[in-house]
Design a protein around this motif. Sequence first.
Motif, PDB file in Angstrom:
ATOM      1  N   GLY A  90     -62.859 -57.145  -8.539  1.00  0.00           N
ATOM      2  CA  GLY A  90     -62.179 -56.659  -7.179  1.00  0.00           C
ATOM      3  C   GLY A  90     -61.650 -57.614  -6.720  1.00  0.00           C
ATOM      4  O   GLY A  90     -60.381 -57.483  -5.227  1.00  0.00           O
ATOM      5  N   VAL A 116     -66.560 -52.372  -9.155  1.00  0.00           N
ATOM      6  CA  VAL A 116     -65.471 -53.428  -8.715  1.00  0.00           C
ATOM      7  C   VAL A 116     -66.434 -54.400  -8.820  1.00  0.00           C
ATOM      8  O   VAL A 116     -66.943 -54.433  -7.504  1.00  0.00           O
ATOM      9  N   LEU A 119     -67.091 -58.426  -4.905  1.00  0.00           N
ATOM     10  CA  LEU A 119     -66.807 -57.893  -3.771  1.00  0.00           C
ATOM     11  C   LEU A 119     -68.194 -58.500  -2.433  1.00  0.00           C
ATOM     12  O   LEU A 119     -68.935 -57.666  -2.641  1.00  0.00           O
ATOM     13  N   MET A 125     -64.521 -56.187   1.093  1.00  0.00           N
ATOM     14  CA  MET A 125     -65.453 -54.883   0.057  1.00  0.00           C
ATOM     15  C   MET A 125     -63.969 -53.539   0.298  1.00  0.00           C
ATOM     16  O   MET A 125     -64.089 -52.817  -0.179  1.00  0.00           O
ATOM     17  N   ILE A 128     -61.792 -51.943  -2.663  1.00  0.00           N
ATOM     18  CA  ILE A 128     -62.269 -51.132  -3.089  1.00  0.00           C
ATOM     19  C   ILE A 128     -61.312 -50.135  -3.116  1.00  0.00           C
ATOM     20  O   ILE A 128     -61.440 -49.484  -4.363  1.00  0.00           O
ATOM     21  N   GLY A 141     -68.679 -51.109  -5.391  1.00  0.00           N
ATOM     22  CA  GLY A 141     -68.449 -52.538  -5.175  1.00  0.00           C
ATOM     23  C   GLY A 141     -69.570 -53.341  -5.104  1.00  0.00           C
ATOM     24  O   GLY A 141     -70.501 -52.663  -5.300  1.00  0.00           O
ATOM     25  N   SER A 143     -71.187 -57.345  -6.426  1.00  0.00           N
ATOM     26  CA  SER A 143     -71.615 -58.861  -6.458  1.00  0.00           C
ATOM     27  C   SER A 143     -72.258 -59.592  -7.517  1.00  0.00           C
ATOM     28  O   SER A 143     -73.357 -59.336  -7.056  1.00  0.00           O
TER      29      SER A 143
END
Length: 433
Positions: A90, A116, A119, A125, A128, A141, A143
């Motif tokens: 991302g 993604v 993020l 974000m 995205i 998205g 992480s």
Amino acid sequence: MKTVCLIGKPNVGKSSIFNRLIKEKKAIIMDTPGITRDRIYGKVEYNGKSFHLIDTGGISLENNDFDKEILMQAELAIDEADIILFVVDGLSELDRTDYYIKDLLHKSDKDVIVVVNKLDNTKRMDNIYNFYELGFSKVMGVSAEHNKGFKELLDEVTKDLEEEVKDENKTLKFCIVGRPNVGKSSLVNALINDEKAIVSDIAGTTRDAIDTTFKYNHEEYTVIDTAGMRKKGRIYESVEKYSLVRSLKAIDRSDVCVVVINAEEGIIEHDKHIISYCLDAGKGLVICVNKWDTVKNPDQDIKTWKELIKHELQFIPYANVVFLSALTKRRINTLMPEIINAYENNKKEVKTSVLNNIIMDAVSIHQPPSYKGKRLKIYFVHQVDNKPPKFELQVNDKKLVHFSYERYLENKLRENIDFSGTPIILQFKNKGE
């Protein structure tokens, strides 16, 4: 169960996402010495639903070339998958490798979710939306580093999956699993031809897996054969890793797993991987050393093999072991009794009074070691489940349970009750928990 695979270029965080997704999977033998676990596979459990997860090597197109073996393995994983998680970075712009993978996935006609990664805040974000140009309708998205976005991702992945239900069919199902070319299909044929009473051949839930129902001693049984993986008429290199996916699906549907080992080759690490998945699934287990017709001195070699198994498979001293030749059918009659024995022990239920007598006697013979002036006390034991047998021990403080004492208690249970051919689970809970 459905199969989900992670696809993407190197360093986008596929392995981190893999580890986040499988974190709730508590393998029975995860910490057992003697197994080097192959983390390329995992089972994800979420809200009563489960799926297999495959991690793949990063696809790279640097220097106008790519690692053909990694691409080959990725294609095999895509072919096996029901859902594909296309992982992208991302924080970086899309490049030609991402577009190459995009084209590969569009051709596959599989259900694709663009994941993604990296993020980890609201501002990031917003990135995205750049990834919708890959042409997939589902873009999410996450992480992996900060464990964000995984609930939403798992909700999306599992929304069309059915909750696990127990198979009400009472017929004993067993699968024949093992590396390619160890004689799995020959073993099935030897079993069936020996009885000459095939009831039906039914296409299994996966390609190359066949359910065959047959009769043995007037009882009906189902054997699941997992053939080696082939694709487009060619046998790929490094195919052993990804052929395991089909074995996993067969294991899930079985009561007992027959792991076939080649007597000509001995025991290798991949055999241990396959056994570990059978144990993780809590199945009954039979080790079948096939191609016994190639052994020159059977009486002497059987002693050598038993020592080898004791050393190499020390984490399953309770496994049932048979030595046979599927080709000549020599000793083929030894297999079914061990399968039935493993099944009966795997579903065994033990009276609470018997359990408490065994454990309390074990404690009186050998007290738990003390730790910082505190000693483990066991108040009560009862069985909470079977397939495999699971026992709950109420204690004063479960943090005082040392793995060596847990092993001692398991050994005492096995000394007094026949649990050959099955794993058993001891679960410690604080009193009142």
